[in-house]
Design a protein around this motif. Structure first.
Motif, PDB file in Angstrom:
ATOM      1  N   ALA A   1      41.665  45.514  41.015  1.00 20.84           N
ATOM      2  CA  ALA A   1      40.203  45.625  41.167  1.00 20.84           C
ATOM      3  C   ALA A   1      39.609  46.676  40.240  1.00 20.84           C
ATOM      4  O   ALA A   1      38.509  46.509  39.708  1.00 20.84           O
ATOM      5  N   ARG A   2      40.327  47.791  40.002  1.00 23.16           N
ATOM      6  CA  ARG A   2      39.794  48.852  39.151  1.00 23.16           C
ATOM      7  C   ARG A   2      39.628  48.403  37.695  1.00 23.16           C
ATOM      8  O   ARG A   2      38.881  49.007  36.930  1.00 23.16           O
ATOM      9  N   LEU A   3      40.332  47.296  37.314  1.00 22.37           N
ATOM     10  CA  LEU A   3      40.235  46.827  35.935  1.00 22.37           C
ATOM     11  C   LEU A   3      38.869  46.204  35.630  1.00 22.37           C
ATOM     12  O   LEU A   3      38.530  46.006  34.468  1.00 22.37           O
ATOM     13  N   ALA A   4      38.094  45.893  36.678  1.00 20.95           N
ATOM     14  CA  ALA A   4      36.759  45.318  36.470  1.00 20.95           C
ATOM     15  C   ALA A   4      35.725  46.371  36.115  1.00 20.95           C
ATOM     16  O   ALA A   4      34.592  46.031  35.767  1.00 20.95           O
ATOM     17  N   ILE A   5      36.093  47.662  36.180  1.00 20.79           N
ATOM     18  CA  ILE A   5      35.125  48.724  35.861  1.00 20.79           C
ATOM     19  C   ILE A   5      35.717  49.726  34.874  1.00 20.79           C
ATOM     20  O   ILE A   5      35.285  50.881  34.817  1.00 20.79           O
ATOM     21  N   ASP A   6      36.728  49.292  34.075  1.00 28.80           N
ATOM     22  CA  ASP A   6      37.387  50.224  33.159  1.00 28.80           C
ATOM     23  C   ASP A   6      36.823  50.178  31.744  1.00 28.80           C
ATOM     24  O   ASP A   6      37.421  50.723  30.815  1.00 28.80           O
ATOM     25  N   ASP A   7      35.677  49.489  31.556  1.00 27.07           N
ATOM     26  CA  ASP A   7      35.010  49.410  30.238  1.00 27.07           C
ATOM     27  C   ASP A   7      35.874  48.728  29.185  1.00 27.07           C
ATOM     28  O   ASP A   7      35.723  48.992  27.987  1.00 27.07           O
ATOM     29  N   LYS A   8      36.782  47.850  29.608  1.00 22.13           N
ATOM     30  CA  LYS A   8      37.622  47.111  28.676  1.00 22.13           C
ATOM     31  C   LYS A   8      37.505  45.630  28.983  1.00 22.13           C
ATOM     32  O   LYS A   8      37.823  45.193  30.084  1.00 22.13           O
ATOM     33  N   LEU A   9      37.021  44.857  27.998  1.00 26.48           N
ATOM     34  CA  LEU A   9      36.869  43.416  28.203  1.00 26.48           C
ATOM     35  C   LEU A   9      38.210  42.684  28.152  1.00 26.48           C
ATOM     36  O   LEU A   9      38.290  41.514  28.501  1.00 26.48           O
ATOM     37  N   SER A  10      39.261  43.359  27.703  1.00 28.57           N
ATOM     38  CA  SER A  10      40.572  42.712  27.629  1.00 28.57           C
ATOM     39  C   SER A  10      41.291  42.687  28.967  1.00 28.57           C
ATOM     40  O   SER A  10      42.311  42.011  29.108  1.00 28.57           O
ATOM     41  N   THR A  11      40.811  43.426  29.959  1.00 21.87           N
ATOM     42  CA  THR A  11      41.440  43.460  31.275  1.00 21.87           C
ATOM     43  C   THR A  11      40.410  43.106  32.325  1.00 21.87           C
ATOM     44  O   THR A  11      39.202  43.197  32.097  1.00 21.87           O
ATOM     45  N   GLY A  12      40.862  42.730  33.494  1.00 17.89           N
ATOM     46  CA  GLY A  12      39.947  42.370  34.567  1.00 17.89           C
ATOM     47  C   GLY A  12      40.690  42.047  35.847  1.00 17.89           C
ATOM     48  O   GLY A  12      41.926  41.981  35.901  1.00 17.89           O
ATOM     49  N   TRP A  13      39.907  41.876  36.915  1.00 16.48           N
ATOM     50  CA  TRP A  13      40.452  41.488  38.221  1.00 16.48           C
ATOM     51  C   TRP A  13      40.468  39.972  38.337  1.00 16.48           C
ATOM     52  O   TRP A  13      39.479  39.309  38.012  1.00 16.48           O
ATOM     53  N   GLN A  14      41.589  39.413  38.778  1.00 19.92           N
ATOM     54  CA  GLN A  14      41.740  37.969  38.918  1.00 19.92           C
ATOM     55  C   GLN A  14      41.918  37.589  40.382  1.00 19.92           C
ATOM     56  O   GLN A  14      42.501  38.352  41.171  1.00 19.92           O
ATOM     57  N   THR A  15      41.405  36.419  40.724  1.00 16.61           N
ATOM     58  CA  THR A  15      41.706  35.856  42.034  1.00 16.61           C
ATOM     59  C   THR A  15      43.088  35.204  41.985  1.00 16.61           C
ATOM     60  O   THR A  15      43.707  35.083  40.931  1.00 16.61           O
ATOM     61  N   SER A  16      43.563  34.805  43.136  1.00 16.10           N
ATOM     62  CA  SER A  16      44.761  33.976  43.172  1.00 16.10           C
ATOM     63  C   SER A  16      44.419  32.577  42.651  1.00 16.10           C
ATOM     64  O   SER A  16      43.244  32.217  42.497  1.00 16.10           O
ATOM     65  N   LYS A  17      45.433  31.771  42.368  1.00 21.08           N
ATOM     66  CA  LYS A  17      45.194  30.387  41.969  1.00 21.08           C
ATOM     67  C   LYS A  17      44.916  29.533  43.204  1.00 21.08           C
ATOM     68  O   LYS A  17      45.583  29.669  44.232  1.00 21.08           O
ATOM     69  N   TYR A  18      43.900  28.638  43.078  1.00 18.72           N
ATOM     70  CA  TYR A  18      43.570  27.705  44.141  1.00 18.72           C
ATOM     71  C   TYR A  18      43.689  26.294  43.570  1.00 18.72           C
ATOM     72  O   TYR A  18      43.431  26.060  42.393  1.00 18.72           O
ATOM     73  N   PHE A  19      44.057  25.376  44.404  1.00 20.43           N
ATOM     74  CA  PHE A  19      44.392  24.043  43.943  1.00 20.43           C
ATOM     75  C   PHE A  19      43.485  23.000  44.589  1.00 20.43           C
ATOM     76  O   PHE A  19      43.089  23.133  45.742  1.00 20.43           O
ATOM     77  N   GLY A  20      43.166  21.984  43.793  1.00 16.31           N
ATOM     78  CA  GLY A  20      42.454  20.819  44.327  1.00 16.31           C
ATOM     79  C   GLY A  20      40.981  20.789  44.034  1.00 16.31           C
ATOM     80  O   GLY A  20      40.435  19.745  43.686  1.00 16.31           O
ATOM     81  N   SER A  21      40.269  21.911  44.182  1.00 21.66           N
ATOM     82  CA  SER A  21      38.821  21.923  43.958  1.00 21.66           C
ATOM     83  C   SER A  21      38.389  23.326  43.592  1.00 21.66           C
ATOM     84  O   SER A  21      39.074  24.316  43.885  1.00 21.66           O
ATOM     85  N   ALA A  22      37.213  23.407  42.939  1.00 26.65           N
ATOM     86  CA  ALA A  22      36.712  24.689  42.450  1.00 26.65           C
ATOM     87  C   ALA A  22      36.250  25.605  43.568  1.00 26.65           C
ATOM     88  O   ALA A  22      36.159  26.819  43.371  1.00 26.65           O
ATOM     89  N   ASP A  23      35.936  25.069  44.759  1.00 26.69           N
ATOM     90  CA  ASP A  23      35.463  25.906  45.862  1.00 26.69           C
ATOM     91  C   ASP A  23      36.639  26.506  46.615  1.00 26.69           C
ATOM     92  O   ASP A  23      36.738  26.409  47.846  1.00 26.69           O
ATOM     93  N   LEU A  24      37.550  27.143  45.874  1.00 29.06           N
ATOM     94  CA  LEU A  24      38.722  27.825  46.390  1.00 29.06           C
ATOM     95  C   LEU A  24      39.593  26.904  47.234  1.00 29.06           C
ATOM     96  O   LEU A  24      40.157  27.295  48.258  1.00 29.06           O
ATOM     97  N   GLY A  25      39.672  25.633  46.791  1.00 31.71           N
ATOM     98  CA  GLY A  25      40.500  24.659  47.481  1.00 31.71           C
ATOM     99  C   GLY A  25      40.036  24.347  48.885  1.00 31.71           C
ATOM    100  O   GLY A  25      40.796  23.751  49.670  1.00 31.71           O
TER     101      GLY A  25
END
Length: 523
Positions: free
Chosen positions: A394-418
């Motif tokens: 989560a801290r990577l979303a506010i570290d002033d670096k566009l090369s890093t970030g916070w990711q969700t887990s992978k969801y399958f089947g549909s874009a609305d988080l499965g």
């Protein structure tokens, strides 16, 4: 002496920019699409002859415009003086369509027109904060990408290409902001009617008038919603009709348009522009068909009996018990206890109000907008099995670096988080109550739908559940760079970026990523 050779496709400037396509010739300048051989990317080059008396002003205006970092303005990448008898301004290249080409075929629907002009108004508001003005904003200066994003060209430079020999007076300098504000109103009018108020501009016919007064968009084209029409009149009306409050700031126009265009558009026989752009760019607003039987066919509900007495309320039952208990000495004691409790309650209320009155408002309302520091970022997953989703990132979303970030887990089947939950996101701690004006997200992949949730100003603990949070903004199908303005007066300490729909990263696999968050407001 031989005549200077005109530049042509295939020429290489500054040993790196290879000219490819001539895009535009206007006001003595030429615009080319070129290929940067060093960085292997396309760029746009606007050039003016170095012998032109406006040449130095042309480069200076481009240099001053770089103080505005809003991503909706095409960035200046390079400034080159005296290259093959030309001054060059090199900008980033955007694969997009000029707005005037789209309006030549059809006006925009209400919601799309409000969104486009709101984006332009927000960008100009940021430029005005830095003392930079466009002054020549027309539909040709606005570009629409297939993702729906808005880009603006010509900041400062278009003004530099105006006729020479005229000095700006003090009144002119003070009126530049109002020129941009009026241009926003004319741009909104053009988006709704495909007409430009006052004159023929960029191939658009002049807007009609009656007795010297501009007709409102609803009088020119059927289907224009009332709220967008009113907003247009509040900008261009002199004075606005029905004693409406005029709009004289770009930020106020953007905030008003974000709340406009929600009326259901009437059916318009507009030609399809699918061949020019994606359906998301200019899609018509959906027609909502009401469900259920027509009005009047449902059986009427039974009314309660007129003479049947209503059951006693809790207060009435309490009064009856108090009357029965008031008989005798026991009743006097009970009344004394009740009186003492009432006295203590009144004293507590007065003390609380006095202490609250002594507290000064921590928000400096007259302070300028600025980027608010984010003290901490954490994951927010109230509907997950373990209430956790990649908390260490989560801290990577506010570290002033566009090369890093916070990711969700992978969801399958549909874009609305499965279909497993309504959303997931991160919670931002601003360090104390702050008045939040806007939030900008740098995302990976598209489209992403998200909402901005805010806690109450008195909340002191990091929220872990949706209860107590209020949705203050929502964006559907956002691109990689998304900005959203909040209503004025939103004061909070904790903001939640709540992802509701994720982009596809593989075959049937969906995952969202927040690479950077920037919050603007007052503290």
């Amino acid at each position: 002496m031989s005549e200077r050779r005109l530049l042509a496709s295939g020429d290489v400037l500054a040993h790196r920019y290879e000219l490819q396509d001539l895009v535009n010739e206007k006001l003595g300048s030429t615009t080319w699409r070129a290929h940067d051989k060093v960085l292997n990317r396309n760029v746009g080059i606007e050039m003016l002859s170095s012998a032109d008396p406006r040449a130095d002003h042309f480069l200076q205006a481009a240099r001053e415009s770089t103080s505005v970092t809003d991503p909706r303005f095409l960035r200046v990448l390079d400034l080159i003086q005296e290259e093959q008898h030309h001054h060059l301004v090199v900008r980033e290249w955007a694969r997009a369509f000029p707005l005037d080409q789209l309006l030549a075929q059809s006006p925009l629907p209400n919601r799309r027109a409000a969104t486009v002009v709101a984006e332009v108004a927000e960008a100009l508001a940021n430029a005005h904060e830095h003392g930079v003005y466009h002054r020549r904003l027309t539909p040709h200066q606005v570009l629409l990408k297939q993702s729906g994003a808005v880009r603006i060209v010509g900041l400062g430079v278009t003004t530099a290409l105006s006729p020479v020999g005229r000095q700006d007076s003090l009144e002119d300098l003070q009126g530049y902001e109002q020129l941009d504000v009026q241009a926003l109103g004319k741009l909104l009018y053009a988006c709704l009617t495909s007409r430009w108020p006052g004159a023929h501009v960029d191939g658009l016919n002049a807007a009609p008038t009656e007795h010297g007064r501009l007709l409102r968009p609803r009088q020119v084209r059927a289907g224009v919603s009332r709220d967008v029409d009113t907003t247009c009149d509040r900008i261009l009306g002199t004075p606005p009709r029905n004693h409406a409050t005029p709009l004289r700031k770009a930020a106020d126009i953007a905030r008003t348009l974000r709340l406009s265009g929600e009326d259901d558009d009437l059916h318009d026989d507009q030609p399809s522009l699918a061949s020019m752009s994606s359906p998301d760019l200019l899609r018509l607003d959906p027609v909502i068909v009401p469900g259920g039987p027509p009005p009047g066919l449902e059986p009427p509900r039974r009314r309660p009996k007129a003479y049947e007495p209503a059951p006693p309320t809790t207060l009435e039952r309490g009064k009856q018990r108090a009357k029965r208990a008031a008989k005798g000495d026991r009743g006097l004691v009970l009344l004394g206890v009740i009186g003492a409790l009432l006295l203590v309650t009144i004293l507590a209320f007065l003390v609380g109000r006095s202490s609250n009155g002594d507290k000064a408002d921590p928000i400096q309302r007259d302070s300028p907008l600025r980027v608010l520091p984010i003290q901490r970022a954490g994951d927010f997953d109230p509907q997950g099995d373990d209430s956790s989703e990649n908390p260490k990132e989560a801290r990577l979303a506010i570290d002033d670096k566009l090369s890093t970030g916070w990711q969700t887990s992978k969801y399958f089947g549909s874009a609305d988080l499965g279909g497993l939950k309504d959303g997931v996101g991160i919670v931002l701690d601003l360090g104390g109550p702050r008045e939040v004006d806007s939030v900008r997200l740098q995302l990976n992949g598209q489209p992403t739908s998200f909402s901005i949730l805010a806690s109450s100003p008195s909340t002191t603990r990091v929220p872990s559940k949706l209860r107590g949070l209020q949705r203050v903004a929502a964006v559907n199908d956002a691109g990689a760079d998304a900005s959203v303005s909040l209503e004025s007066g939103v004061v909070t300490r904790y903001l939640v970026v709540w992802l509701r729909s994720l982009p596809e990263v593989g075959d049937g696999e969906f995952r969202g990523e927040i690479r950077e968050v920037v919050v603007r407001g007052r503290s």
